[in-house]
Design a protein around this motif. Structure first.
Motif, PDB file in Angstrom:
ATOM      1  N   SER A  43       0.841  -1.194   0.000  1.00  0.00           N
ATOM      2  CA  SER A  43       0.000   0.000   0.000  1.00  0.00           C
ATOM      3  C   SER A  43       0.877   1.246   0.000  1.00  0.00           C
ATOM      4  N   ILE A  44       0.295   2.322  -0.453  1.00  0.00           N
ATOM      5  CA  ILE A  44       0.952   3.632  -0.418  1.00  0.00           C
ATOM      6  C   ILE A  44       0.443   4.318   0.834  1.00  0.00           C
ATOM      7  N   LEU A  45       1.337   4.604   1.759  1.00  0.00           N
ATOM      8  CA  LEU A  45       0.927   5.137   3.057  1.00  0.00           C
ATOM      9  C   LEU A  45       0.837   6.650   3.090  1.00  0.00           C
ATOM     10  N   GLU A  46       1.682   7.324   2.344  1.00  0.00           N
ATOM     11  CA  GLU A  46       1.640   8.792   2.346  1.00  0.00           C
ATOM     12  C   GLU A  46       2.285   9.320   1.079  1.00  0.00           C
ATOM     13  N   GLY A  47       2.081  10.583   0.822  1.00  0.00           N
ATOM     14  CA  GLY A  47       2.686  11.225  -0.331  1.00  0.00           C
ATOM     15  C   GLY A  47       1.935  11.032  -1.638  1.00  0.00           C
ATOM     16  N   ASN A  48       0.717  10.532  -1.569  1.00  0.00           N
ATOM     17  CA  ASN A  48      -0.072  10.304  -2.767  1.00  0.00           C
ATOM     18  C   ASN A  48      -1.453  10.926  -2.612  1.00  0.00           C
ATOM     19  N   SER A  49      -1.487  12.094  -1.987  1.00  0.00           N
ATOM     20  CA  SER A  49      -2.775  12.724  -1.667  1.00  0.00           C
ATOM     21  C   SER A  49      -3.596  13.054  -2.908  1.00  0.00           C
ATOM     22  N   GLU A  50      -2.944  13.228  -4.043  1.00  0.00           N
ATOM     23  CA  GLU A  50      -3.676  13.520  -5.278  1.00  0.00           C
ATOM     24  C   GLU A  50      -3.971  12.248  -6.075  1.00  0.00           C
ATOM     25  N   ASN A  51      -3.690  11.088  -5.463  1.00  0.00           N
ATOM     26  CA  ASN A  51      -3.954   9.786  -6.097  1.00  0.00           C
ATOM     27  C   ASN A  51      -3.334   9.671  -7.483  1.00  0.00           C
ATOM     28  N   VAL A  52      -2.084  10.080  -7.588  1.00  0.00           N
ATOM     29  CA  VAL A  52      -1.363  10.012  -8.855  1.00  0.00           C
ATOM     30  C   VAL A  52      -0.895   8.588  -9.136  1.00  0.00           C
ATOM     31  N   PHE A  53      -0.667   7.790  -8.080  1.00  0.00           N
ATOM     32  CA  PHE A  53      -0.157   6.430  -8.226  1.00  0.00           C
ATOM     33  C   PHE A  53      -1.135   5.405  -7.683  1.00  0.00           C
ATOM     34  N   VAL A  54      -1.102   4.217  -8.248  1.00  0.00           N
ATOM     35  CA  VAL A  54      -1.788   3.043  -7.704  1.00  0.00           C
ATOM     36  C   VAL A  54      -0.744   1.938  -7.587  1.00  0.00           C
ATOM     37  N   ILE A  55      -0.960   1.029  -6.657  1.00  0.00           N
ATOM     38  CA  ILE A  55      -0.041  -0.085  -6.468  1.00  0.00           C
ATOM     39  C   ILE A  55      -0.843  -1.379  -6.544  1.00  0.00           C
ATOM     40  N   GLU A  56      -0.314  -2.346  -7.279  1.00  0.00           N
ATOM     41  CA  GLU A  56      -1.016  -3.609  -7.488  1.00  0.00           C
ATOM     42  C   GLU A  56      -0.071  -4.774  -7.236  1.00  0.00           C
ATOM     43  N   ARG A  57      -0.561  -5.803  -6.535  1.00  0.00           N
ATOM     44  CA  ARG A  57       0.235  -7.016  -6.332  1.00  0.00           C
ATOM     45  C   ARG A  57       0.140  -7.861  -7.592  1.00  0.00           C
ATOM     46  N   THR A  58       1.265  -8.424  -7.995  1.00  0.00           N
ATOM     47  CA  THR A  58       1.303  -9.294  -9.169  1.00  0.00           C
ATOM     48  C   THR A  58       1.084 -10.744  -8.746  1.00  0.00           C
ATOM     49  N   GLU A  59       0.931 -11.618  -9.708  1.00  0.00           N
ATOM     50  CA  GLU A  59       0.779 -13.044  -9.414  1.00  0.00           C
ATOM     51  C   GLU A  59       2.022 -13.616  -8.745  1.00  0.00           C
ATOM     52  N   GLU A  60       3.167 -12.978  -8.944  1.00  0.00           N
ATOM     53  CA  GLU A  60       4.420 -13.440  -8.344  1.00  0.00           C
ATOM     54  C   GLU A  60       4.632 -12.862  -6.950  1.00  0.00           C
ATOM     55  N   ASN A  61       3.619 -12.206  -6.389  1.00  0.00           N
ATOM     56  CA  ASN A  61       3.664 -11.614  -5.047  1.00  0.00           C
ATOM     57  C   ASN A  61       4.580 -10.399  -4.976  1.00  0.00           C
ATOM     58  N   ALA A  62       4.912  -9.832  -6.110  1.00  0.00           N
ATOM     59  CA  ALA A  62       5.636  -8.571  -6.160  1.00  0.00           C
ATOM     60  C   ALA A  62       4.588  -7.474  -6.318  1.00  0.00           C
ATOM     61  N   ALA A  63       5.015  -6.267  -6.589  1.00  0.00           N
ATOM     62  CA  ALA A  63       4.056  -5.182  -6.805  1.00  0.00           C
ATOM     63  C   ALA A  63       4.565  -4.268  -7.910  1.00  0.00           C
ATOM     64  N   ILE A  64       3.623  -3.678  -8.617  1.00  0.00           N
ATOM     65  CA  ILE A  64       3.970  -2.659  -9.590  1.00  0.00           C
ATOM     66  C   ILE A  64       3.252  -1.379  -9.203  1.00  0.00           C
ATOM     67  N   VAL A  65       3.925  -0.277  -9.440  1.00  0.00           N
ATOM     68  CA  VAL A  65       3.358   1.049  -9.183  1.00  0.00           C
ATOM     69  C   VAL A  65       3.089   1.664 -10.550  1.00  0.00           C
ATOM     70  N   LYS A  66       1.839   2.111 -10.729  1.00  0.00           N
ATOM     71  CA  LYS A  66       1.423   2.691 -12.004  1.00  0.00           C
ATOM     72  C   LYS A  66       0.845   4.080 -11.784  1.00  0.00           C
ATOM     73  N   THR A  67       0.818   4.826 -12.874  1.00  0.00           N
ATOM     74  CA  THR A  67       0.126   6.115 -12.832  1.00  0.00           C
ATOM     75  C   THR A  67      -1.377   5.845 -12.825  1.00  0.00           C
ATOM     76  N   ALA A  68      -2.098   6.715 -12.178  1.00  0.00           N
ATOM     77  CA  ALA A  68      -3.564   6.601 -12.090  1.00  0.00           C
ATOM     78  C   ALA A  68      -4.194   7.717 -12.907  1.00  0.00           C
ATOM     79  N   ARG A  69      -5.482   7.609 -13.075  1.00  0.00           N
ATOM     80  CA  ARG A  69      -6.221   8.651 -13.795  1.00  0.00           C
ATOM     81  C   ARG A  69      -6.090   9.967 -13.024  1.00  0.00           C
ATOM     82  N   GLN A  70      -5.871  11.036 -13.743  1.00  0.00           N
ATOM     83  CA  GLN A  70      -5.728  12.337 -13.074  1.00  0.00           C
ATOM     84  C   GLN A  70      -6.880  13.237 -13.407  1.00  0.00           C
TER      85      GLN A  70
END
Length: 70
Positions: A43-70
């Motif tokens: 999860s993103i705990l702070e610094g994303n107040s404008e919801n610029v990023f999303v974080i998703e767990r992959t099938e390999e139990n890693a995570a990717i951070v992507k840009t979100a709709r602005q």
């Protein structure tokens, strides 16, 4: 259970023109459990107040951070 609270924070920045869904970071944590107990929640705990990023767990139990709709 081991928590890595002393890990350095991850800082990401993007250009304003980056399209939604652009991958801007990859994360990986290790849990020695197996099955459902080995799943790691990211999860993103702070610094994303404008919801610029999303974080998703992959099938390999890693995570990717992507840009979100602005």
């Amino acid at each position: 259970m081991l928590f890595l609270k002393d890990a350095a924070p991850l800082t990401l920045s993007i250009l304003e023109e980056e399209p939604e869904g652009t991958i801007v970071g990859n994360l990986r944590a290790i849990d020695e459990d197996i099955g459902a107990n080995a799943l790691i929640d990211y999860s993103i705990l702070e610094g994303n107040s404008e919801n610029v990023f999303v974080i998703e767990r992959t099938e390999e139990n890693a995570a990717i951070v992507k840009t979100a709709r602005q």
